[in-house]
Motif scaffolding. Structure first.
Motif, PDB file in Angstrom:
ATOM      1  N   GLU B  15       2.549   6.117  -2.435  1.00  0.00           N
ATOM      2  CA  GLU B  15       1.456   6.577  -3.462  1.00  0.00           C
ATOM      3  C   GLU B  15       0.876   5.371  -4.102  1.00  0.00           C
ATOM      4  O   GLU B  15      -0.487   5.476  -4.071  1.00  0.00           O
ATOM      5  N   TYR B  17       0.690   2.386  -3.286  1.00  0.00           N
ATOM      6  CA  TYR B  17      -0.039   1.829  -2.017  1.00  0.00           C
ATOM      7  C   TYR B  17      -1.318   2.293  -1.937  1.00  0.00           C
ATOM      8  O   TYR B  17      -2.444   1.625  -1.639  1.00  0.00           O
ATOM      9  N   LEU B  18      -1.294   3.567  -1.932  1.00  0.00           N
ATOM     10  CA  LEU B  18      -2.776   4.419  -1.465  1.00  0.00           C
ATOM     11  C   LEU B  18      -3.668   3.854  -2.508  1.00  0.00           C
ATOM     12  O   LEU B  18      -5.032   3.951  -2.386  1.00  0.00           O
ATOM     13  N   GLU B  19      -3.068   3.974  -3.878  1.00  0.00           N
ATOM     14  CA  GLU B  19      -4.000   3.655  -4.932  1.00  0.00           C
ATOM     15  C   GLU B  19      -4.410   2.093  -5.057  1.00  0.00           C
ATOM     16  O   GLU B  19      -4.941   1.678  -6.263  1.00  0.00           O
ATOM     17  N   ALA B  20      -3.892   1.552  -4.206  1.00  0.00           N
ATOM     18  CA  ALA B  20      -3.912   0.033  -4.124  1.00  0.00           C
ATOM     19  C   ALA B  20      -3.539  -0.548  -5.261  1.00  0.00           C
ATOM     20  O   ALA B  20      -4.038  -1.317  -6.141  1.00  0.00           O
ATOM     21  N   ASP B  21      -2.455  -0.143  -5.748  1.00  0.00           N
ATOM     22  CA  ASP B  21      -1.531  -0.368  -7.066  1.00  0.00           C
ATOM     23  C   ASP B  21      -0.332  -1.361  -6.799  1.00  0.00           C
ATOM     24  O   ASP B  21       0.460  -1.259  -7.605  1.00  0.00           O
ATOM     25  N   GLU B  31       2.009  -3.174   4.574  1.00  0.00           N
ATOM     26  CA  GLU B  31       1.276  -3.321   5.884  1.00  0.00           C
ATOM     27  C   GLU B  31       1.808  -3.520   6.901  1.00  0.00           C
ATOM     28  O   GLU B  31       1.690  -2.965   7.976  1.00  0.00           O
ATOM     29  N   ILE B  44       2.239   8.143   5.219  1.00  0.00           N
ATOM     30  CA  ILE B  44       1.176   7.653   4.291  1.00  0.00           C
ATOM     31  C   ILE B  44       0.033   8.635   4.819  1.00  0.00           C
ATOM     32  O   ILE B  44      -0.838   9.001   4.020  1.00  0.00           O
ATOM     33  N   THR B  45      -0.061   8.999   6.112  1.00  0.00           N
ATOM     34  CA  THR B  45      -1.342   9.977   6.723  1.00  0.00           C
ATOM     35  C   THR B  45      -1.171  11.208   5.725  1.00  0.00           C
ATOM     36  O   THR B  45      -2.055  11.829   5.553  1.00  0.00           O
ATOM     37  N   SER B  47       0.427  11.975   2.930  1.00  0.00           N
ATOM     38  CA  SER B  47       0.043  12.063   1.545  1.00  0.00           C
ATOM     39  C   SER B  47      -1.427  11.689   1.004  1.00  0.00           C
ATOM     40  O   SER B  47      -1.618  11.899  -0.071  1.00  0.00           O
ATOM     41  N   ALA B  48      -2.255  11.163   2.175  1.00  0.00           N
ATOM     42  CA  ALA B  48      -3.504  10.894   1.735  1.00  0.00           C
ATOM     43  C   ALA B  48      -4.170  12.108   1.648  1.00  0.00           C
ATOM     44  O   ALA B  48      -5.075  12.255   1.034  1.00  0.00           O
ATOM     45  N   ALA B  49      -3.886  13.037   2.455  1.00  0.00           N
ATOM     46  CA  ALA B  49      -4.715  14.267   2.649  1.00  0.00           C
ATOM     47  C   ALA B  49      -4.064  15.440   2.240  1.00  0.00           C
ATOM     48  O   ALA B  49      -3.096  16.209   3.009  1.00  0.00           O
ATOM     49  N   GLN B  50      -3.645  15.439   0.761  1.00  0.00           N
ATOM     50  CA  GLN B  50      -2.732  16.653   0.516  1.00  0.00           C
ATOM     51  C   GLN B  50      -3.431  18.090   0.388  1.00  0.00           C
ATOM     52  O   GLN B  50      -2.832  19.210   0.214  1.00  0.00           O
ATOM     53  N   HIS B  89     -16.298   3.081 -13.219  1.00  0.00           N
ATOM     54  CA  HIS B  89     -14.668   3.250 -13.450  1.00  0.00           C
ATOM     55  C   HIS B  89     -14.037   1.982 -13.338  1.00  0.00           C
ATOM     56  O   HIS B  89     -13.168   1.743 -13.666  1.00  0.00           O
ATOM     57  N   LEU B  94     -15.739  -2.929  -8.188  1.00  0.00           N
ATOM     58  CA  LEU B  94     -16.583  -2.245  -7.385  1.00  0.00           C
ATOM     59  C   LEU B  94     -17.855  -3.121  -6.973  1.00  0.00           C
ATOM     60  O   LEU B  94     -18.495  -3.170  -6.021  1.00  0.00           O
TER      61      LEU B  94
END
Lengths: 201, 951
Positions: B15, B17-21, B31, B44-45, B47-50, B89, B94
């Protein structure tokens, strides 16, 4: 850690404030392509479909001021669905038959009073979701590096496998998984935000 | 922290990692693990698409036949209208993300990267539309500010155009108080501009740091802002975001620089964001900006008033925590009295601020120059009270003073000072206030009942007397009459046209020698009545005031054939007045010549100086008027219906001139060698300006800076079908398009619909059809070609182009002399219309470039069900006008009817370009050779993919 949920006023509320050009851009970014699609699915040609979208947006802009914050949740969507349905139906009926690009299933659904209105509504909602996804994608696209987006795109729409994509982009498999998952995650977040705003399910 | 357990990562780690945290170390581990571990890759695939599944998303993003808004990965960046300020944000990351892809690598470790050859030191700031980078220019060893269009807007053609247009406009302003623009160009498809990097602080920072300004520095700064604004306004440029943060102070207050010219608000004009925030600060907006109405330079003057107020008091005039309230205050509330907040502010400055703060632009100072002059006069007076007199107070309209002061009385002393002529006339003045225009009615006598008619309808009845009467009138044509029989009164300028913001004079005079006339001074400007007088006759060159100012020259039909050669004149009007009058070599700079209906017909202004003049034509005024070699720079020619017909502008200079026209104006003008550089012709209505006459040898000068009306066409709008005789054997046919008088029309778009038998095909073989666009050249010629035997050839002529632009062609250049040898290749995917612009390095369009499109055969077409792609090749039937396309006068080419859902591989080749539209220093347009070929740019629309390649 999830990103702080942005608290925004509902898009609807902002729209109904009037004079809020920005909200309109957001709204139209989602809604215009959707109407265009519905119109085309009903057999209209591109330029006519664009006109329909314009007409619908204008009519919404006229009536939206009457919507209030306390209006029951979900009613906006239902109303929008009705407006869309009627507008597309009217537009299609006005166009001479010979200009239509064949009669489509949607055309029949819209024009046959006996047809299953639930089916029409379901179709419109599917289209709504599609438009939201695409709008979200346009936004998310700008937030990621080129390669990251490409990794996502190729392994989904591009129908490449992760291995193929890793080779094409000179990335490790892990990096491809990371990239596509992060884009997907963000896409879900943005899509969710938008659906909250336009009161989609 | 150990993220792994039993050889796999925890859900929490995934989780995060997905949020780049994760830390970079942890992320690298993850990775690497994902590369090897199918199970975690699966997790990860998932949990990315819940919420929505991968297939649903994929399906939605895949274009089908109904999609026009493709989300194509080959595009550099897709515009995000959904949420342009997502930046908020995590702004900096960004920003970097947004920018990183656009920076080239650098070998200097201290720099972020390179952009367009500049070493980028850092990000100075970002707005809704652009990012400002601090760059270092090695060759000149100086720091610069590089302002780049935000990459996320790069794919918006509109944003690009606006950015470039505004940047170029801003670059045209050369003024000490306006930030210089070193360069306007594109890099990797991103438009950018380069400015000096000013290290000083902004006016805002100064106010924050030191509070209100003393009077003298305030005047110094204010005067410089006004001067800079004036320079820009003269070029028709509106800043739109005058605020202390955009005013840079270099060397104390000695040098003030206005930045962000015309850029800041081009995209987000008064746009209220979803959080209720106005993009940018609304504090200095004008009411018209706050309301999102169209605005002109006078909007900047309102903002200038607010800046002056802020300098005087330390805080802005219209304040609130709520943006909406600020806007409401700006629009509705009277401006606060600056002297209440800061008692030391002198009344004359308070008056100026109030004047600037008038809600209606018409009630504000009409130019920045007025403000500048006023401030600098006061500055001079303050410094040397003995030597310089106290400046004249401005003549502030009533509406501007409605706040805390009682309406300003038109006290005679004040008027006499400002409008000196009144003293001589011993008249009174009634000002009719209007939010659109002003009618002044002057009268020699008391109690004159007058009627004002508009379009024959009674509009208002009032009595002109010493107390004055005020009504408001809107722009339009009015007729003013004395109500009843008054044989000793005459009305001058009975029919008037009140323009927006204009001031029009009607006078009621006693007829000389009447029985009951009160004593009065003879007007110094009484004119001779004989029509043959030369200029050494009784026409005064100047009088006590310095000029024959505001003379009421005209009555109906008067001054026929009069000679005003060399006269200074500032106002004249009347129905059928000044017909055949001669103003040869007259000095009429900044004059206002109001031709009533039919006025000024066949008058001659040959070699006259009309710089900055206002020529107002009533209906059918200014017919066949001679402006030969006249100097009309910066003038305003406003035509009523059917005015300015068949005028002779040969050799005249209409630089920066604005031509406003109703229907059928400016028709059949002679424009040999007329200079229209930077002229603004956009507000000329349809039917006007057509069939201009000029010899191809001596074409008028239209530059890229000339603003032509959109869709403007020298030929009647609509399509024409020219049936050409069949040409059985010939394989080319040159056609010539001329107007009804036989004059060639350039840039006419010709559509060739052509059925023919290919060479060698049997007589009963299959016909080929050729659809093709051409544009006529400046000789009105276009050559149609085919190979084989023509069976049916039809030519449609479409409204297009402007006569004079093609005439920019240097006289000795030939079209084929300027071949650009190399191919220019690019690939793009497209919707239904593709097109592009061919331009030189400065962004000036290159017209008549032949754009060849090749490799069109590989097309893919998807069936309705995206899971079942049916790919079938389409052949090159897709392009109307495929093959060879010629750029128009804007450097633009376009191909339509690309089938929905097609993908195409396209290469563009420029075989040759005739000429460029940019005028050189001598007014002779350079040929394409003179442009650096290697820098030519092709921009593709609407996707704007840009590639540069050396020729």
């Amino acid at each position: 850690m999830s990103k702080p949920m942005e608290t925004r006023e509902s898009l609807l509320l902002r729209l109904s404030h009037g004079r809020c050009e920005r909200a309109w851009y957001e709204f139209a970014d989602i809604y215009r392509p959707m109407i265009v699609r519905l119109a085309k699915q009903s057999g209209l040609q591109e330029s006519d479909a664009d006109d329909v979208a314009q007409v619908v947006l204008v009519s919404i802009s006229r009536t939206i001021g009457s919507w209030r914050k306390d209006a029951k949740k979900g009613r906006f969507r239902a109303w929008l669905t009705t407006v869309t349905k009627n507008a597309v139906r009217n537009a299609v009926t006005r166009v001479p038959r010979d200009k239509l690009v064949g009669e489509t299933q949607l055309f029949q659904l819209l024009n046959d009073s006996s047809s299953d209105q639930d089916a029409v509504n379901r179709h419109i909602e599917t289209e709504f979701m599609r438009a939201v996804f695409r709008s979200a994608a346009r936004q998310v696209r700008t937030e990621f590096a080129e390669a990251t987006w490409h990794a996502f795109w190729r392994t989904t729409v591009g129908e490449s496998s992760v291995d193929e994509c890793a080779e094409e982009l000179q990335m490790s498999r892990g990096a491809v998984y990371t990239a596509r998952s992060r884009v997907m995650r963000r896409l879900q977040q943005v899509t969710h935000d938008i659906t909250m705003e336009v009161e989609l399910p | 922290m150990n993220l792994q357990f039993i050889g796999h990562f925890s859900d929490e780690a995934i989780e995060r990692y997905l949020e780049a945290d994760l830390s970079s170390q942890e992320a690298a581990e993850m990775e690497a693990h994902l590369t090897a571990c199918v199970q975690c890759a699966e997790r990860i695939t998932t949990s990315a698409a819940q919420r929505w599944g991968w297939s649903e998303v994929t399906l939605s993003l895949t274009d089908d036949e109904f999609d026009g808004d493709t989300i194509d990965p080959s595009l550099p960046v897709v515009t995000s209208l959904t949420n342009p300020d997502r930046v908020d944000h995590s702004t900096s990351s960004l920003l970097h993300r947004e920018l990183s892809g656009w920076l080239d690598p650098t070998d200097d470790p201290c720099m972020l990267g390179r952009f367009a050859g500049y070493e980028i030191v850092g990000v100075v700031g970002h707005g809704g539309m652009a990012i400002v980078l601090k760059g270092f220019e090695r060759s000149l060893n100086r720091f610069v500010a590089v302002k780049v269009l935000a990459p996320r807007l790069a794919s918006s053609a509109a944003a690009q155009r606006r950015f470039e247009r505004e940047a170029k406009a801003a670059a045209a302003v050369l003024h000490y108080n306006v930030i210089a623009i070193h360069r306007v160009a594109k890099w990797h498809g991103l438009p950018f501009l380069v400015m000096p990097y000013v290290a000083g602080e902004s006016l805002q920072q100064r106010i924050d740091r030191e509070g209100p300004f003393e009077l003298e520095p305030l005047l110094r700064v204010g005067q410089q802002i006004a001067a800079g604004l004036n320079a820009a306004h003269t070029l028709g440029l509106v800043h739109r975001d005058i605020k202390p943060a955009n005013i840079l102070l270099d060397q104390g207050v000695e040098r003030v620089t206005i930045t962000d010219f015309g850029l800041a608000r081009t995209v987000d004009d008064a746009r209220i964001t979803h959080t209720g925030l106005v993009a940018g600060t609304p504090l200095f907006m004008s009411p018209e900006q706050a309301l999102g109405k169209p605005l002109d330079h006078r909007s900047d003057l309102f903002s200038l008033g607010s800046v002056l107020y802020t300098m005087a008091t330390g805080s802005p005039p219209f304040q609130s925590d709520e943006v909406r309230t600020v806007l409401t205050k700006i629009c509705d509330e009277p401006s606060p009295d600056v002297t209440e907040r800061q008692t030391s502010v002198p009344a004359w400055l308070a008056e100026l601020i109030d004047w600037c703060h008038a809600k209606s632009p018409d009630d504000r100072p009409q130019t920045a120059e007025v403000v500048e002059r006023y401030l600098s006069e006061w500055l001079a007076h303050l410094k040397q009270p003995q030597r310089t007199p106290e400046p004249t107070r401005p003549l502030i309209p009533v509406a501007a003073r409605q706040r805390s002061h009682p309406p300003l009385r038109w006290n005679r002393k004040l008027l006499a000072t400002v409008l000196g002529f009144l003293a001589m006339m011993a008249g009174i003045v009634v000002i009719l206030e209007s939010n659109k225009g002003t009618i002044q009615i002057k009268s020699d006598v008391d109690n004159v009942p007058i009627t004002i008619k508009k379009s024959g309808q009674l509009y208002e009845t009032l009595t002109v007397n010493r107390d004055g009467t005020a009504i408001r009138v809107y722009a339009g044509e009015y007729e003013v009459n004395v109500n009843g029989e008054f044989d000793r009164l005459s009305i001058h300028d009975g029919v008037i046209v009140v323009g927006r913001g204009a001031e029009t004079t009607v006078s009621i005079r006693e007829v000389a020698g009447s029985s009951d006339s009160s004593p009065r001074t003879e007007p110094a400007n009484e004119l001779p009545v004989q029509s043959t007088q030369r200029k050494d006759a009784a026409i005064p060159q100047a009088d006590a005031i310095g000029q024959v100012a505001d003379s009421d020259f005209a009555t109906q039909g008067s001054y026929f054939g009069m000679n005003f050669d060399g006269v200074k004149l500032s106002r004249a009007a009347g129905r059928n007045a000044f017909n055949r009058a001669s103003f040869v070599k007259a000095e009429l700079t900044n004059s206002k010549l109001s031709g009533g209906d039919g006025g000024f017909r066949q008058a001659s202004f040959e070699r006259a100086q009309l710089g900055g003049a206002m020529l107002l034509g009533g209906t059918a005024a200014f017919h066949r008027t001679n402006f030969k070699n006249a100097q009309l720079s910066g003038a305003l020619l406003s035509a009523g219906v059917n005015s300015f017909r068949e005028c002779d502008f040969n050799g005249a200079t209409l630089e920066r001139t604005r031509l406003l026209g109703s229907t059928d104006s400016f028709v059949a003008a002679s424009v040999n060698g007329t200079n229209f550089d930077m002229a603004d012709l956009r507000r000329i209505e349809s039917g006007s300006l057509r069939t201009w006459r000029f010899n191809p040898e001596t074409p008028p000068l239209f530059s890229a800076a000339t603003q032509l009306p959109e869709g403007f066409s020298p030929i009647e709008s609509g399509w024409r079908l020219l049936e050409l005789p069949h040409a059985e054997d010939s394989q080319t046919m040159t056609m010539r398009i001329v107007d009804e008088q036989g004059r060639p029309l350039s840039d006419v778009k010709i559509f060739q619909n052509h059925v023919y038998l290919p060479d060698g095909a049997p007589a009963d073989g299959r016909h080929k059809i050729k659809n093709h666009y051409y544009f006529t050249d400046e000789r009105g010629q276009a050559t149609l070609s085919w190979s084989g035997t023509s069976v049916d050839l039809r030519v449609w002529v479409e409204k297009a182009g402007y006569v004079p632009l093609h005439a920019m062609w240097a006289a000795d250049s030939q079209p084929d002399d300027h071949e650009i040898p190399n191919n220019y290749e690019m690939t793009l995917s497209s919707g239904t219309t593709i097109g592009g612009i061919v331009q030189d390095e400065n962004g000036a369009p290159i017209s008549n470039a032949f754009v060849e499109i090749e490799n069109l055969s590989v097309l893919e077409f998807y069936a309705a069900d995206p899971t079942q792609p049916v790919r079938r090749p389409l052949h090159s039937r897709w392009l109307a006008g495929g093959g060879e396309i010629v750029t128009d006068q804007a450097g633009r080419w376009r191909a339509t009817n690309v089938p929905q859902g097609s993908k195409l591989d396209l290469s563009v080749q420029i075989s040759h370009a005739n000429f460029a539209t940019n005028a050189g220093d001598e007014g002779i347009p350079p040929t394409i050779d003179e442009f650096r070929r290697e820098a030519a740019i092709i921009v593709l629309e609407p996707r704007e993919e840009v590639k540069r390649r050396k020729w």
